[in-house]
Every structure is written in C-alpha cells, then in structure tokens.
Design a protein around this motif. Structure first.
Motif, PDB file in Angstrom:
ATOM      1  N   ASN A  37      -6.808 -40.993   1.773  1.00  0.00           N
ATOM      2  CA  ASN A  37      -7.012 -40.255   0.527  1.00  0.00           C
ATOM      3  C   ASN A  37      -6.993 -41.206  -0.672  1.00  0.00           C
ATOM      4  O   ASN A  37      -6.531 -42.354  -0.561  1.00  0.00           O
ATOM      5  CB  ASN A  37      -5.968 -39.142   0.379  1.00  0.00           C
ATOM      6  N   PRO A  38      -7.510 -40.782  -1.839  1.00  0.00           N
ATOM      7  CA  PRO A  38      -7.615 -41.677  -2.996  1.00  0.00           C
ATOM      8  C   PRO A  38      -6.285 -42.318  -3.401  1.00  0.00           C
ATOM      9  O   PRO A  38      -6.273 -43.442  -3.906  1.00  0.00           O
ATOM     10  CB  PRO A  38      -8.163 -40.761  -4.098  1.00  0.00           C
ATOM     11  N   ARG A  39      -5.182 -41.626  -3.188  1.00  0.00           N
ATOM     12  CA  ARG A  39      -3.881 -42.193  -3.550  1.00  0.00           C
ATOM     13  C   ARG A  39      -3.325 -43.125  -2.481  1.00  0.00           C
ATOM     14  O   ARG A  39      -2.262 -43.711  -2.660  1.00  0.00           O
ATOM     15  CB  ARG A  39      -2.884 -41.069  -3.816  1.00  0.00           C
ATOM     16  N   GLN A  40      -4.049 -43.219  -1.348  1.00  0.00           N
ATOM     17  CA  GLN A  40      -3.636 -44.059  -0.224  1.00  0.00           C
ATOM     18  C   GLN A  40      -2.242 -43.684   0.274  1.00  0.00           C
ATOM     19  O   GLN A  40      -1.422 -44.549   0.612  1.00  0.00           O
ATOM     20  CB  GLN A  40      -3.696 -45.543  -0.610  1.00  0.00           C
ATOM     21  N   THR A  41      -1.991 -42.400   0.341  1.00  0.00           N
ATOM     22  CA  THR A  41      -0.698 -41.909   0.822  1.00  0.00           C
ATOM     23  C   THR A  41      -0.827 -41.140   2.132  1.00  0.00           C
ATOM     24  O   THR A  41       0.185 -40.771   2.718  1.00  0.00           O
ATOM     25  CB  THR A  41      -0.060 -40.977  -0.226  1.00  0.00           C
TER      26      THR A  41
END
Length: 345
Positions: A37-41
């Motif tokens: 995901n964009p937040r890299q979480t």
C-alpha cells in the motif's frame, strides 16, 4: 518483488539445520506477486498480480489463483505430462527430470555468483531450490546439451548390518571430444532421486539417519584419481581394510556448485560441475552408493535386505550453444545411449 525473484508467497527452509534437513523447496514455479500500500504498512494480494484459473461459478469463468495452490498445480501438471509422455519412467525418474530441468533465474544466479563460499550458498538454495523447471528442457536434449538417464534398483544393506551394493557408471564421454573442446567451459549436472521409508520416532528430528530407511549418494571421480583409487575411496568393500578410509591424495573438487556436504540429508540430490572440458579427461566414472538408515539396524532379514529404486540423470552442456557434443557421443557408442551398471560389489 522484481521479475525472477522469489515470490512473497513462498516459504523456505533457511532456518532448518543444515546436515539434518533437506533443501526445501526443490523447485519454484510462478505464484504471483503482492502489492504494497502507499504507506508501505501492508502487503496485499490483488487479482492483477495473480495467475488465472477456471472458476466454479458460471458467472465468473476465470478467477485469480496464487501462492502455493497455483505453484503446486503447475508442478502437478508438468509431472502428469512427463508421465504421459514416458509411461515406462518411474516416479523417481519423473521427479528427477523436473528438478534436473530447473534453472535459476537471472536474479537467483546473481545472488549465487555473489556468494563464493559453498556453505554460504546453502541458504540461497533453501530459498529458491534448484530453480524453475521447464517441460521442454526436461523432455528433450539439444545438440549442446546431452542427457544420460538410468533407472536402477539397489539393495543398500545385507544381513549382518553391512553395506551391500555400490553401482558404478562409466560416462560415455569421448576422450577426443574433450581434447578438442580443451578450455571450452562445460557444465555437468547430476541429479539423484529416490524415496525413503520414514521412521518418525522421537530421535528422528535430530538424526536424519534414524528417520530415513536408507540414503543414497553420488560421487564423481576426482582429478588425477585412478579408477581403482576412486573405488577404494567410495566403497569400503574395495579396500583391504574396509573400516580404514584411504588417505585422500586428491582433494575435493572445488568446481562443484554446492559440494559434497550439500547432500547430507534428503532423498533428492543435485549439483553442477562447471569448468574447462579438458578437466573432465580421465574422469568418466560416477557411482551411486548407500549411506546409513534404519533398515540397516533391523535384525529382520526381510527389512535389512530390502531393495530401493532410484533414478540418476547426468547432463553435459556446453556454454557455447554452437558446439555439438551430442553427435560425438552418439557416434562413439551408438543409439540409444546406454549407461553401464556394474553391480553388485
């Protein structure tokens, strides 16, 4: 993950103890990728990064397919196709063909190339096995890629808890061809496949030889090693004093990708020798020998004298695709290509 790298769905045996556990996986096949995901979480499984298969719902004829389910289905299909093409081949041979046809991808080869030590390579093989199998490669032999097959039955032990047979193979590689190739780089790949009778007792998790009914190993004649010396090194019954190992006058061959210690556990053994063709001169003998297992320690003759099947595949491949090594071998021995078995000892 980048193309050619290990799928994030994969599981490995990196944490398994070397010497007590086999290399797993043995093969890797397409299992899809995952998205971050964009937040890299969080890592997500999405249809656009998965394979497709037929669905059970008529409204959805194609559905996403990923991870172990997808990879295992492809492996099963390849095994079924090979068995259909070669109905006389044993399951041990089908398994050997699949593993022997496998090749490492460019990222995998780069990782292996950056790891010069054999032991350091073990963790890498425990991540991606022996590579990606290929049906066409398993089913055919090109002019610069000669394949030799053997299916044999061996009795590892005999009454009295003694080792029994050792099978010797003389590889039909013409001396003149090796002399002509001289410093051309060739790859000799060896795969040995067999199945064991497991004994999952309390001590089996700490001692592979208590788990397996028997083990088999292959060994290759070393540089400057005579046939007699080779037989005495690999087979105690060839020595005047069977319990006394001969002094190793020829060191272990450093040109094997993984080396002798890599085949200390499991029932599938594969390694690749790479070097100048001339270095294979006078080294045309290979053996399949037994190692310890719980069959040997049983007092019952019916158990101790049991036999086991195995498949052995040896390929000699020239790095230079324009070189023809198939024709010289076939010319020297005729077709079909036989592999001579000398047994028992």
């Amino acid at each position: 993950m980048a193309a050619g790298e290990l799928s994030p769905h994969s599981r490995t045996s990196v944490t398994w103890p070397q010497g007590l556990s086999p290399f797993k996986p043995e093969l890797v096949l397409e299992a899809g990728n995952r998205a971050v995901n964009p937040r890299q979480t969080e890592m997500l499984t999405v249809g656009s990064l998965s394979l497709l298969t037929t669905g059970s719902d008529t409204g959805l004829p194609l559905v996403p397919f990923e991870a172990t389910s997808a990879a295992a289905a492809q492996a099963a299909r390849m095994a079924a196709c090979l068995a259909a093409q070669h109905p006389d081949y044993w399951l041990e041979t089908i398994r050997a063909m699949m593993v022997h046809s496998a090749e490492w991808t460019a990222p995998m080869l780069a990782a292996l190339g950056d790891t010069p030590g054999k032991r350091a390579r073990y963790d890498l093989v425990r991540r991606f096995g022996y590579g990606v199998p290929n049906f066409e490669r398993a089913n055919a032999s090109a002019l610069n890629h000669l394949a030799l097959f053997a299916q044999a039955e061996i009795q590892p032990f005999k009454k009295g808890r003694k080792y029994n047979e050792c099978h010797y193979y003389t590889l039909p590689i013409p001396r003149q061809m090796l002399e002509q190739l001289e410093n051309e780089v060739v790859e000799m790949k060896v795969t040995l496949s067999y199945f064991i009778d497991p004994n999952p007792g309390l001590s089996a998790n700490v001692d592979a030889q208590r788990y397996q009914s028997h083990g088999l190993r292959f060994d290759h004649q070393r540089k400057n090693e005579t046939v007699q010396r080779f037989k005495q090194r690999v087979n105690p019954s060839e020595r005047n004093k069977p319990r006394q190992r001969p002094t190793a006058s020829e060191p272990a061959d450093p040109r094997w990708m993984l080396g002798e210690d890599s085949i200390s556990a499991g029932s599938l053994h594969c390694d690749v020798w790479t070097g100048p063709a001339i270095e294979l001169l006078n080294r045309d003998m290979l053996c399949v020998k037994p190692v310890n297992g719980w069959w040997r320690n049983r007092a019952s003759t019916d158990i101790c004298n049991r036999k086991s099947r195995y498949a052995l595949i040896v390929t000699l491949k020239a790095r230079n695709a324009e070189l023809d090594i198939y024709t010289p071998v076939c010319t020297s021995i005729g077709l079909p290509v036989p592999v001579e078995i000398v047994t028992p000892v």
